[in-house]
Design an enzyme around this catalytic site. Structure first.
Site, PDB file in Angstrom:
ATOM      1  N   ASP A 354       6.992  -1.276  -4.542  1.00  0.00           N
ATOM      2  CA  ASP A 354       6.683  -1.146  -3.577  1.00  0.00           C
ATOM      3  C   ASP A 354       7.772  -0.469  -3.003  1.00  0.00           C
ATOM      4  O   ASP A 354       6.798  -0.654  -1.224  1.00  0.00           O
ATOM      5  CB  ASP A 354       5.448  -1.503  -2.911  1.00  0.00           C
ATOM      6  CG  ASP A 354       3.829  -1.509  -3.712  1.00  0.00           C
ATOM      7  OD1 ASP A 354       4.228   0.032  -5.287  1.00  0.00           O
ATOM      8  OD2 ASP A 354       3.944  -2.429  -4.414  1.00  0.00           O
ATOM      9  N   SER A 379       9.383  -0.187   3.162  1.00  0.00           N
ATOM     10  CA  SER A 379       8.627  -1.060   3.037  1.00  0.00           C
ATOM     11  C   SER A 379       7.309   0.277   2.511  1.00  0.00           C
ATOM     12  O   SER A 379       6.872   0.841   3.414  1.00  0.00           O
ATOM     13  CB  SER A 379       7.542  -2.326   3.547  1.00  0.00           C
ATOM     14  OG  SER A 379       6.306  -2.601   2.822  1.00  0.00           O
ATOM     15  N   ARG A 380       7.292   0.772   1.413  1.00  0.00           N
ATOM     16  CA  ARG A 380       5.978   2.093   0.766  1.00  0.00           C
ATOM     17  C   ARG A 380       4.926   1.991   1.122  1.00  0.00           C
ATOM     18  O   ARG A 380       4.088   2.234   1.527  1.00  0.00           O
ATOM     19  CB  ARG A 380       6.350   3.053   0.114  1.00  0.00           C
ATOM     20  CG  ARG A 380       7.621   2.986  -0.494  1.00  0.00           C
ATOM     21  CD  ARG A 380       8.177   3.704  -1.578  1.00  0.00           C
ATOM     22  NE  ARG A 380       9.456   3.395  -1.975  1.00  0.00           N
ATOM     23  CZ  ARG A 380      10.221   2.848  -2.901  1.00  0.00           C
ATOM     24  NH1 ARG A 380       9.560   1.530  -4.175  1.00  0.00           N
ATOM     25  NH2 ARG A 380      11.291   3.167  -3.129  1.00  0.00           N
ATOM     26  N   VAL A 381       3.860   0.910   1.730  1.00  0.00           N
ATOM     27  CA  VAL A 381       2.500   0.873   1.636  1.00  0.00           C
ATOM     28  C   VAL A 381       2.072  -0.628   2.560  1.00  0.00           C
ATOM     29  O   VAL A 381       1.337  -0.306   3.206  1.00  0.00           O
ATOM     30  CB  VAL A 381       1.927   0.350   0.114  1.00  0.00           C
ATOM     31  CG1 VAL A 381       2.154   1.217  -0.719  1.00  0.00           C
ATOM     32  CG2 VAL A 381       2.698  -1.330  -0.265  1.00  0.00           C
TER      33      VAL A 381
END
Ligand code: ATP
Ligand code: MG
Length: 521
Positions: A354, A379-381
């Site tokens: 992620d 950081s995608r989430v």
């Protein structure tokens, strides 16, 4: 008479009611390179444990109870034989040796007693401090939790590294890759994260599992010593394999790590698992697959290497409330060659995780440590999980650094700069300096917030770049000594309310006065 005999046999057969338990037995037909080809185990399952019997007279039951049993792992099911990886000393396996099925898929016996200990991938403690008794057998390979069993990431896990917690926040249940060339500080980022968990309140503190895959034994030993010294070993389990272990053990290590993690996650706890590193894991799997004569694919890795790593990393999860709300956060590490992130294994793992934290040799050598490239790290989430206080202060630092990078590239060509550009550059330099951090010195999140807030509000305006970190230290010490309630407010409320901001502004003012910045520099 005849009739009576037939009747008797009939009764006998009826009384059997299908509960005959015949242990299946196979015979080694050839052995080499840690692989045994075994005839006769027609119904053996993939990933099943088998047991090698040293001589014909020994009973299976005795073998199972003995410490010294030699286990094997069924990995190839072929038409008239199975190929078994020997998990231990290959020399003692010979042609014609008997092999028993155990009817058990490979599992590891886990309990709370494992905390603070070093174990091998089969769950056996190897730190010489006595046995642990397992409570529950956890399957080493199992299907990851499904969509409905999960909830979205909503709580942060703090690394204690300013650059990461502010700009690349990680949430509990997330998979964040740490990637970089050799000796760029990858392990250090992971270890600092483990150490930083000691600042979390005990009931919310994630348990940590560090999986060493093919690392030098001396390195693992010094790492355990470091964790102990920092007081972090009491909530940490180390799964250790070294470069000299047989490749199936290296292959199993990260799976054992998550299996142990799942035991705790199912009790509603948060777990952090570090895989150090998956490049070595891929190499071990390649070696194993070649020995098993599976067909090689790209870069000689077996075709299912992507599936292998996604199977592993999918097991990191944030469980739904109904299932207790536990989580496994995964920090896999990948080593690149010459910064080449487009090689096979790095691209695979990048696409499974992620987000990634890029560490660069150039930055490391320039003295920017941790050598984080904040421009391409993502950081995608995690931002959904970032605390409100941190979110409030982090926006500005991200913007300032982005502008700084842009201007820095320009600066190489232009000699005389206008005032506005000069101020931006000066400010950027101070932020870069502020984000440097010595190793094994994680900073609790509330201190980070105070430090970055101060920077955003001009604390370092008239301070020479070289003194930024010293002033920061002094300022944080001042807050701790005289205004500790600010830390408490941020830590408990986890938000920067107006009254806290007022106190903070006042503290910055007072501290500046004690410094008398303008005269001092
Ligand atoms: P390897 O490729 O060997 O696994 P690595 O990328 O895991 O290396 P580390 O072992 O974490 O890197 O660190 C490499 C060296 O850099 C170590 O000697 C460590 O002490 C030093 N180092 C790492 N981080 C920092 C830091 N923030 N400040 C100063 N030195 C650091
Ligand atoms: Mg390392």
């Amino acid at each position: 008479m005849r009739k009576a005999i037939i009747e008797k046999i009939k009764n006998e057969i009826e009384s059997l009611n299908g509960e005959v338990n015949i242990t299946e037995l196979g015979v080694v037909s050839s052995v080499g390179d840690g692989v045994a080809v075994v005839d006769g185990l027609n119904t053996a399952q993939m990933m099943e444990m088998v047991i090698f019997s040293p001589d014909a007279g020994v009973l299976l039951q005795d073998l199972l109870n003995s410490d010294k049993a030699l286990y094997g792992l069924v990995l190839n099911l072929e038409e008239d034989s199975v190929k078994i990886m020997i998990l231990g000393n290959t020399v003692s396996v010979y042609e014609g040796m008997r092999v028993y099925r155990t009817n058990k898929l490979l599992s590891v016996s886990v309990s709370e007693e494992m905390l603070g200990r070093v174990v091998d991938p089969l769950g056996v403690v190897i730190d010489g401090k006595g046995k642990v008794t397992g409570k529950k057998d956890m399957l080493i390979e199992r299907v990851a939790y499904g969509v409905m069993d999960r909830s979205s990431v909503n709580e942060p896990i703090h690394t204690g590294i300013k650059a990461i917690d502010s700009m690349i926040p990680i949430g509990r249940g997330q998979r964040e890759l740490i990637i970089g060339d050799r000796q760029t500080g990858k392990t250090t980022v992971a270890i600092d994260t483990i150490i930083n968990q000691k600042y979390e309140p005990k009931e919310k503190r994630p348990l940590c599992i560090y999986v060493a895959i093919g690392q030098k034994r001396s390195k693992t030993a010094s790492l355990v010593a470091k964790l102990k010294e920092a007081g972090a070993m009491e909530y940490t389990i180390v799964v250790a394999t070294s470069a000299s272990d047989p490749s199936p053990l290296l292959f199993l290590a990260p799976f054992t790590g998550v299996a142990i993690g799942e035991y705790f996650m199912e009790q509603g706890k948060d777990v952090l698992v570090v895989f150090d590193d998956l490049s070595k894991h891929a190499n071990a799997y390649r070696q194993m697959s070649l020995l098993l004569r599976r067909p090689p694919g790209r870069e000689a890795y077996p075709g299912d290497i992507f599936y292998l790593h996604s199977r592993l990393l999918e097991r990191s999860a944030k469980l739904s409330k109904e299932l207790g709300g536990g989580s496994i956060t995964a920090l896999p590490i990948i080593e690149t060659q010459e910064g080449d992130v487009s090689a096979y294994i790095p691209t695979n793992v990048i696409s499974i995780t992620d987000g990634q934290i890029f560490l660069e040799t150039d930055l490391f050598n320039k003295g920017i440590r941790p050598a984080l490239n904040v421009g391409i790290s993502v950081s995608r989430v995690g931002s959904a999980a970032q605390t409100k206080a941190m979110k409030k202060v982090a926006g500005k630092i991200r913007l300032e650094l982005a502008q700084f990078r842009e201007l820095e590239a320009f600066m190489q060509f232009a000699s005389d700069l206008d005032e506005d550009t000069r101020i931006r550059l000066e400010s950027g330099r101070r932020y870069v300096e502020l984000l440097k951090q010595p190793q094994n010195n994680p900073m609790p999140f509330y201190k980070q917030v105070v430090s970055i807030y101060a920077a955003n509000n001009g604390m370092y305006k008239n301070v020479p770049v070289a003194s930024v970190r010293q002033i920061e230290d002094e300022f944080l010490a001042f807050i701790e000594r005289d205004r500790n309630d600010i830390y408490e407010d941020i830590e408990s409320g986890r938000e920067l309310f107006d009254e806290v901001l007022e106190k903070l502004n006042q503290a910055i003012e007072d501290f500046k006065n004690t410094l008398n910045v303008d005269n001092k520099f």
